[in-house]
Design an enzyme around this catalytic site. Structure first.
Site, short mmCIF file in Angstrom:
data_model
loop_
_atom_site.label_atom_id
_atom_site.label_comp_id
_atom_site.label_asym_id
_atom_site.label_seq_id
_atom_site.Cartn_x
_atom_site.Cartn_y
_atom_site.Cartn_z
N GLN A 42 -0.90 2.39 -6.14
CA GLN A 42 -2.33 2.64 -5.99
C GLN A 42 -3.16 2.11 -7.15
O GLN A 42 -4.26 1.61 -6.95
CB GLN A 42 -2.57 4.15 -5.80
CG GLN A 42 -2.19 4.66 -4.42
CD GLN A 42 -2.49 6.13 -4.25
OE1 GLN A 42 -2.78 6.84 -5.22
NE2 GLN A 42 -2.43 6.61 -3.03
N ARG B 214 0.86 -1.19 0.00
CA ARG B 214 0.00 0.00 0.00
C ARG B 214 0.89 1.24 0.00
O ARG B 214 1.04 1.93 1.00
CB ARG B 214 -0.96 -0.03 1.19
CG ARG B 214 -1.82 -1.27 1.20
CD ARG B 214 -3.04 -1.09 2.07
NE ARG B 214 -4.16 -0.55 1.29
CZ ARG B 214 -5.33 -0.22 1.81
NH1 ARG B 214 -5.54 -0.34 3.10
NH2 ARG B 214 -6.30 0.24 1.04
N TYR C 114 -3.87 0.72 7.88
CA TYR C 114 -4.84 -0.05 8.66
C TYR C 114 -4.71 0.29 10.13
O TYR C 114 -3.71 0.84 10.59
CB TYR C 114 -4.60 -1.56 8.47
CG TYR C 114 -4.86 -2.05 7.07
CD1 TYR C 114 -6.16 -2.14 6.58
CD2 TYR C 114 -3.82 -2.42 6.23
CE1 TYR C 114 -6.42 -2.60 5.30
CE2 TYR C 114 -4.06 -2.87 4.94
CZ TYR C 114 -5.36 -2.96 4.49
OH TYR C 114 -5.60 -3.40 3.22
N ASP D 4 -3.93 -1.60 -6.66
CA ASP D 4 -4.47 -1.98 -5.36
C ASP D 4 -5.89 -2.55 -5.51
O ASP D 4 -6.88 -1.83 -5.44
CB ASP D 4 -4.47 -0.76 -4.43
CG ASP D 4 -4.90 -1.08 -3.01
OD1 ASP D 4 -5.31 -2.24 -2.75
OD2 ASP D 4 -4.84 -0.19 -2.15
N SER E 286 -8.43 -2.17 -2.56
CA SER E 286 -9.16 -0.90 -2.52
C SER E 286 -10.25 -0.84 -3.59
O SER E 286 -11.36 -0.38 -3.33
CB SER E 286 -8.19 0.27 -2.70
OG SER E 286 -7.35 0.41 -1.56
#
Length: 374
Positions: free
Chosen positions: A124, A119, A224, A127, A130
């Protein structure tokens, strides 16, 4: 070089790892794209669409493939069909799939797990956690609205005023923020809570009220939350209870990949909710944020209906597949050099997402769990 798109075989899986509109991105990189027949059927994508986009639709698509892309891990019989040195890219929850990891290792397959993509900013666009959480967050808000037997929005009419529903969202990651945004678009009054420091501002940016329990924040690695002590968990539940009791709909989205979901709401807290209330637990598959929630089931606790999520992105296979396919294209592009699949294991993204390579388990936590110390 040949990329094969696998047909998903696991019960309830409706997504596909590649969509016709992105096939051209792979052929432009120099790949031949082969698709197993009916791979996109559950996502309402016909074989003819793949063929029109330049793919070959063939039952033997996996045979001789250099790279196989899938949503779920390949079945062991499919792994045995692959040539040594081939690569797979899919979700691969190593703690839950030790037999698959062993089969990939023994077959000399290089495997990459989409949930292990680091992450970091550069990753991105790859990902998939997500992108699929975005789908899940939208879906769980729509489920809550559909189950609740009252309006979400304020209605002012000649016959009188109907007040808006009050929705409480616990967890403000990608899924939680999308649930907040969707519930707000539907007109509900939304309050939300997350243990991370940055969450309050993110919640307010979505037009919701950030719940302040006056507790220390619990920021962990990778964006997280870190685990909380039993004492803090008990205090958090105590202070959340009045918010839960007042809610018409409660949506919980707190989860960390590879770990059991934190218990946020006890059965006794749900029993204090009003008649006709709804609870949607997006984390039911990984242990559940709500005590008593069952994945894939609707159960009654007190006066509330409790919906347990199970493979929620697959309930919206069209958009989920499109987003996931874009993640796949981006990670394949990263690992392609001059028309050949050539992952650079010095790259943080490649190394971090690799599970097996060269006949051994490359991902150290998985290797220690399955093989122990050398």
């Amino acid at each position: 070089m040949k990329i094969a798109v696998a047909r998903e075989t696991r019960d309830g899986e409706s997504r596909v790892a590649m969509v016709p509109e992105l096939v051209g991105r792979l052929t432009a990189l120099g790949y031949e794209v082969a698709v197993e027949p009916d791979a996109g059927r559950h996502a309402l994508l016909a074989d003819d669409e793949y063929a029109a986009a330049g793919a070959v639709v063939d039952e033997t698509a996996l045979d001789g493939a250099d790279v196989v892309v899938a949503v779920q891990p390949l079945a062991t019989d499919s792994i045995r069909r692959l040539q040594a040195g081939a690569a797979t890219i899919s979700f691969l929850p190593t703690g839950q799939e030790p037999e698959v990891v062993g089969a990939l290792r023994d077959a000399g397959i290089t495997s990459f797990a989409m949930e292990l993509v680091p992450r970091i900013s550069r990753a991105q666009s790859m990902d998939a956690l997500s992108s699929q959480a975005l789908v899940s967050g939208y879906r769980c808000a729509v489920v809550a609205a559909g189950m609740l037997r009252r309006f979400f929005p304020l209605n002012m009419t000649a016959a009188g005023t109907v007040p808006p529903a009050e929705v409480v969202v616990l967890g403000a990651g990608v899924a939680g923020l999308q649930a907040i945004a969707t519930a707000r678009r539907l007109g509900a009054v939304v309050k939300a809570y997350d243990v991370r420091a940055a969450a309050a501002e993110e919640i307010r940016s979505m037009g919701a009220q950030a719940i302040d329990l006056e507790l220390d924040t619990l920021d962990g690695a990778g964006g997280y939350a870190r685990e909380m002590t039993e004492e803090r968990a008990a205090l958090q539940m105590e202070r959340l209870t009045p918010y839960v009791a007042a809610a018409d709909a409660l949506i919980t989205t707190a989860a960390v990949p590879g770990r059991r979901a934190p218990l946020l709401v006890t059965r006794s807290m749900v029993e204090q909710m009003k008649p006709g209330s709804v609870v949607v637990d997006l984390a039911a598959e990984s242990g559940g944020n709500v005590e008593g929630a069952e994945p894939g089931e609707v159960v009654r606790i007190g006066n509330a209906q409790v919906w347990g999520g199970q493979n929620v992105p697959s309930q919206m296979p069209g958009p989920a597949s499109k987003l996931y396919a874009q993640n796949i294209v981006n990670i394949v592009q990263l690992m392609t050099l001059e028309g050949a699949f050539a992952p650079d294991f010095e790259d943080e993204i490649v190394a971090g997402s690799c599970v097996t390579h060269g006949g051994r388990i490359h991902h150290e936590p998985t290797r220690l769990a399955l093989e122990g110390e050398d």
